[in-house]
Every structure is written in C-alpha cells, then in structure tokens.
Design an enzyme around this catalytic site. Structure first.
Site, PDB file in Angstrom:
ATOM      1  N   GLU A 179      34.833  48.249  33.986  1.00  0.00           N
ATOM      2  CA  GLU A 179      35.521  47.023  33.528  1.00  0.00           C
ATOM      3  C   GLU A 179      34.716  46.276  32.464  1.00  0.00           C
ATOM      4  OE1 GLU A 179      36.805  44.683  36.940  1.00  0.00           O
ATOM      5  OE2 GLU A 179      38.294  46.200  37.460  1.00  0.00           O
ATOM      6  N   GLU A 298      40.917  52.327  40.213  1.00  0.00           N
ATOM      7  CA  GLU A 298      40.971  51.222  41.193  1.00  0.00           C
ATOM      8  C   GLU A 298      42.425  50.817  41.334  1.00  0.00           C
ATOM      9  OE1 GLU A 298      38.271  47.896  40.985  1.00  0.00           O
ATOM     10  OE2 GLU A 298      36.689  49.135  40.096  1.00  0.00           O
TER      11      GLU A 298
HETATM   12  O1  AHR Z   1      37.186  46.639  44.009  1.00  0.00           O
HETATM   13  C1  AHR Z   1      36.670  45.344  43.889  1.00  0.00           C
HETATM   14  C2  AHR Z   1      36.296  44.986  42.451  1.00  0.00           C
HETATM   15  O2  AHR Z   1      37.464  44.927  41.688  1.00  0.00           O
HETATM   16  C3  AHR Z   1      35.435  45.978  41.706  1.00  0.00           C
HETATM   17  O3  AHR Z   1      34.083  45.781  41.931  1.00  0.00           O
HETATM   18  C4  AHR Z   1      35.750  45.680  40.276  1.00  0.00           C
HETATM   19  O4  AHR Z   1      35.593  46.809  39.451  1.00  0.00           O
HETATM   20  C5  AHR Z   1      37.176  45.181  40.325  1.00  0.00           C
HETATM   21  O5  AHR Z   1      37.334  44.029  39.589  1.00  0.00           O
END
Ligand code: AHR
Length: 509
Positions: A179, A298
């Site tokens: 990110e 994610e």
């Molecule tokens: O999964 C939780 C968080 O969400 C992770 O650390 C980050 O990459 C995202 O913003």
C-alpha cells in the site's frame, strides 16, 4: 418480485464450452501479519496445551488445513513497511524487541522468518513474502532473497543454514512493498517514486533469480484519489519486470444500509475490471505481449468504522486489534466476494483473504483457550475444496432489488466451476434477498450433469447469528431440502440471505 409478492425464478445456463478460465489454486490464499493477535496467541503460543514443540498451536494448524489455504502472505500489511527481517532470525534470545510504528505495538521478534517457514511447511501453504519498500529498498530486498533462497556458500545463505534452514526456502512470490500509495504507510511514495523503486528492486531480484513472481503495489483501495493513474504510472515504469499488480478491498455495512452491503461484490467486480482495463491500457501503450495479472492480496469484510471494544495501550504486545466477529450476513457477503473473484479467475490469479487468525479472520482463538471457526470460515473452506477447475461463464437472468449505492442489483450472484477430470460441477450462489426465498433454475444440458451430490446452505433465521468461544457451532452449513435435477434442469430454492454450494456430477450415483 412478481406483483403477487412471490419472487420469480432466477435462472442461468451452463455449457462446458463457455468458460472464463482455470482457477489458479493461489486464489485461495490468506495473510498473516504481525498485527494484533494474528501471530502471538493466534498461530504461535508456546505453553498452550495444543502447542507443538515449536510453539505452533496444533488446533489452529488443523483449522488452517481444513480451511484449505494455499498461499500465505507475510509479514504485512502496514507492518512490513518498518520490518527489519534480520531482527527476526537467529537465536531467539538475541532477537531485539522493536517498536512497530504501523500498529503502535511492540514486536518481540520471537516468531520470525524461520518460524513462519515452519508454519508453512506444517500446513502445506506456499509462502508469499512481502518486502519493506517503506524504510528500506533494493539492497535489503536482495539480502533477504539471498538469505531465504540461495543454497549456500555466501554470508547470508550460510547464516540461514546456521539458523536451521538447511534447505533454501524457495520463496517464489514476492510483494514489492505494501500500500505504498497510502499516506498512512511508513515511507509512503508518489507513483513515480514507487514505480522506479519497484522496477529497480525487481530488476535486482531477477538478477538473483529470473523466475521469481513479483507483485507491484496497486492502490490500497479503489476509492483512493490516485486510483488507476497510480497503477498506470507504476506499470509504465515496471511493466516488464513484474507479474502482478495488487488490489485491496474491504467492505462493511454502513449506516444500516444492508441492501447495499449485500451488493458489495458489485463494487469488487467493477474494481477488478477497472484494474484489468488499466493493465491492458499500459500493455497497449508499451506494445507488450505479456499480460499483467491481478493479485487481490487483501480482501474481506472489515468493520473499520466500529470502535475497538477491547482496551488497548500504546506499544502493547499482541493487543486485541480488529477482532471482528462475523455474522451470517457477513458470511453471505464474504461468499459473494469469493464468487466475484472466481468470476474473474482468468485475470485474478492470486488472492489473499486478510487475515488468517484473530485479525478480521475466519479462525479465532483465546489465549490458553479454544480455537473456533467464524461464519466466514465455511464459504472459504467450501470454495477452496470444490472451486477447482474451469470457471464456467454464468450470465444470470435474475429478479433485482433496489440499492442506494449500486442501483438495481440482481438478487442472485453466482458462479460455477467444472472439474473436467472428475466430471463434477460446483455452483456457488448467493441470494441477496433478505426476506424471500429465491427459486433457481439451472439448465445443465450443456454440461451433462444429471446427479445432485449435495446442496449445502449457510443461512439462519437470525441473520446476526455468530460463532463464539462459548457457542463455536452456533452457525454451520445445513443441507437444503427440495433441490432436484429434472430433465437436465436443476430446481432449487435459495433461502433468504444465504450462501449456497450445489455439487453435481456426470457420474452415476
Ligand atoms: O489487513 C489490515 C491492514 O489493512 C493491512 O495491514 C494493510 O495493508 C491494510 O490497510
């Protein structure tokens, strides 16, 4: 709905000649971050009655295996942008405790890279390693690669051997940061800065091993102001050097708008299609043959707007963070997100459910206590077990319902996977309707599937029902009644607000 108040049937036709693509097993990946209690008292708890000699909780390992997780992204997440991998290897008593800036916690490094590889080995999961491109860069990435994958005869590879890793770890998939578009990220960058760093890191890593599979950071969500232009700029700089671009998306019910929440996959599918279009735009601009695939590394339901019910102090070790308790409704949305991934299996060739244990997770634990399955465990486990093979094209003809965020949305969300070897078909379907059963008709003549194996449902008269330490089996899948195949057509009734798995076969019972 018909004018008489009964829902008219949703229908679609399956034909084995029309497919989307073959499911890459990496679609069923997950994510372990050094965050909250994912690692400590999640997968690792020396002294727990179920812990093995290495401190791994065998009750959790059994659930991870049952979940059917194929790959595991590690060690973050936001955590990785301050990660010093060398702190996490070598004799435990010499490993330093550090401040983790991302989650304002203390990281003891008791569980490190070697322990993670042990965890992967015991669960049969492929590691997917994320690199710190926040506070670190090219040299550190290559050093970690050398430590992990080089057979021996160099300072770093010999250090791994001395640390107990006789065989190289052979990690193939590497995420080039996390990110990096997000202002919250330690070492956040502009797309130009990140594109150049990703390209230079990838180039150096490929000098060590040209066969690595490398993931460039896409946007941290499709709502970021730089979404799409970020991907285009990064890929312009790194196209030849990377294989994937990442996508992250989390969904929650906002202001009681359940109808829109149930349609979250509309947003996810649009997000996927937008990233595919962006990748292919850069491909055209560069006159490249190669296609960039998508790593949806994610995804989940995550109640980001809810306050943490657990007291947490700054710089605590393993605080209770993001311990969301999932309802039946959440599991239905979650299943719909899985359907969205499968419907794009031609380009989404890797995905990671964020996360695996305790932190927005399908598996929960109590320190010194039990481990149990959340409601979301079941759609994932079923999809991983039976969603292997070719995804068939499913064009649903479905009654719709009105949503504030997405307009009219089909009540039915569905996909189908054919296992050509065994002749088995599995349909995954969600009824987004909250009040009425949805009649479903599937024309199966194009797949020659005539025998119903099973129709399992996750639904409940209480859509808020959850599993807890006290009632770990409050919500489990049950068998649907009345589902049948007649003259090549499957007839079923999908319960209101339900996740469904319907298995069929060409074989005779
Ligand atoms: O999964 C939780 C968080 O969400 C992770 O650390 C980050 O990459 C995202 O913003």
């Amino acid at each position: 709905m018909s004018e008489h108040g009964t829902t008219s049937a949703a229908r679609f036709t399956l034909d084995s000649a029309f497919d989307v693509g073959t499911v890459n097993p990496r679609l069923y990946g997950s994510f372990v971050e050094h965050m909250g209690r994912c690692v400590y008292t999640g997968i690792y708890e020396p002294g727990h009655p179920a812990a093995d000699a290495d401190g791994l909780r065998q009750d959790v390992l059994a659930l991870v295996r049952e979940l059917g997780v194929t790959t595991v992204r590690y060690p973050g997440g936001n955590f990785v942008s301050g990660y010093r991998w060398e702190d996490s290897v070598g004799p435990r008593e010499k490993r330093p405790a550090r401040l983790d800036l991302a989650w304002k916690s203390t990281e003891t490094n008791e569980f490190g890279l070697g322990e993670f590889m042990d965890f992967c080995g015991k669960t049969g999961m492929e590691p997917m390693m994320a690199l710190n491109l926040g506070t670190r860069g090219v040299e550190d990435a290559v050093r970690l690669l050398e430590y992990a994958n080089h057979p021996g005869g160099t300072e770093l590879s010999d250090r791994r051997i001395a640390d107990g890793g006789k065989e190289p770890y052979g990690i193939r998939m590497w995420c080039l940061g996390n990110e990096m578009d997000g202002p919250w990220q330690t070492g956040h960058k502009t797309p130009e800065e990140y594109g150049r760093l990703a390209a230079e890191t990838a180039r150096a890593m490929r000098q060590v091993d040209p066969d690595l599979e490398l993931v460039a950071c896409g946007s941290s969500s499709s709502s970021m102001p730089t979404f799409a232009s970020w991907e285009a700029t990064v890929l312009q700089a790194a196209y030849d050097l990377v294989d994937y671009v990442s996508l992250h998306a989390y969904y929650e019910e906002i202001d009681g708008d359940r109808d829109s929440f149930l349609a979250s996959a509309v947003d996810m599918e649009h997000f996927i299609e937008s990233v595919v279009a962006t990748c292919d735009h850069v491909r055209a601009r560069l006159k490249a043959d190669k296609r960039i695939n998508l790593s949806f590394d994610e995804w989940n339901v995550w109640y980001q707007k809810r306050p943490n019910p657990h007291p947490v102090e700054e710089w605590q070790q393993a605080p209770r963070l993001l311990e969301d308790v999932y309802t039946v409704t959440d599991a239905v949305v979650f299943g719909s997100l899985l359907i969205a991934l499968l419907r794009h299996a031609d380009r989404v060739t890797a995905a990671s459910l964020a996360q695996l244990v305790n932190v927005i997770a399908p598996i929960m634990t109590e320190p010194g206590g039990p481990a149990w399955r959340q409601t979301t465990f079941y759609p994932f486990a079923q999809a991983s077990a039976y969603g292997r093979g070719r995804v068939l094209r499913v064009e649903v003809d479905s009654p719709t319902y009105a949503t504030a965020r997405f307009g009219e949305v089909p009540l039915l969300h569905a996909t189908a996977v054919i296992d050509d070897e065994m002749g088995d078909i599995t349909v995954f379907a969600v009824n987004r309707g909250q009040t009425d059963a949805l009649p479903l008709k599937i024309d199966l003549r194009g797949v020659d599937a005539h025998t119903l194996v099973e129709h399992l449902v996750l639904a409940d008269s209480d859509p808020e029902a959850t599993n807890t330490a006290d009632r770990p089996d409050r919500v489990t899948p049950h068998t649907a009644t009345g589902t049948a195949v007649t003259d090549g057509v499957l007839h079923a009734e999908l319960e209101p607000l339900s996740w469904n798995m319907i298995r069929l076969t060409r074989r005779h019972a």
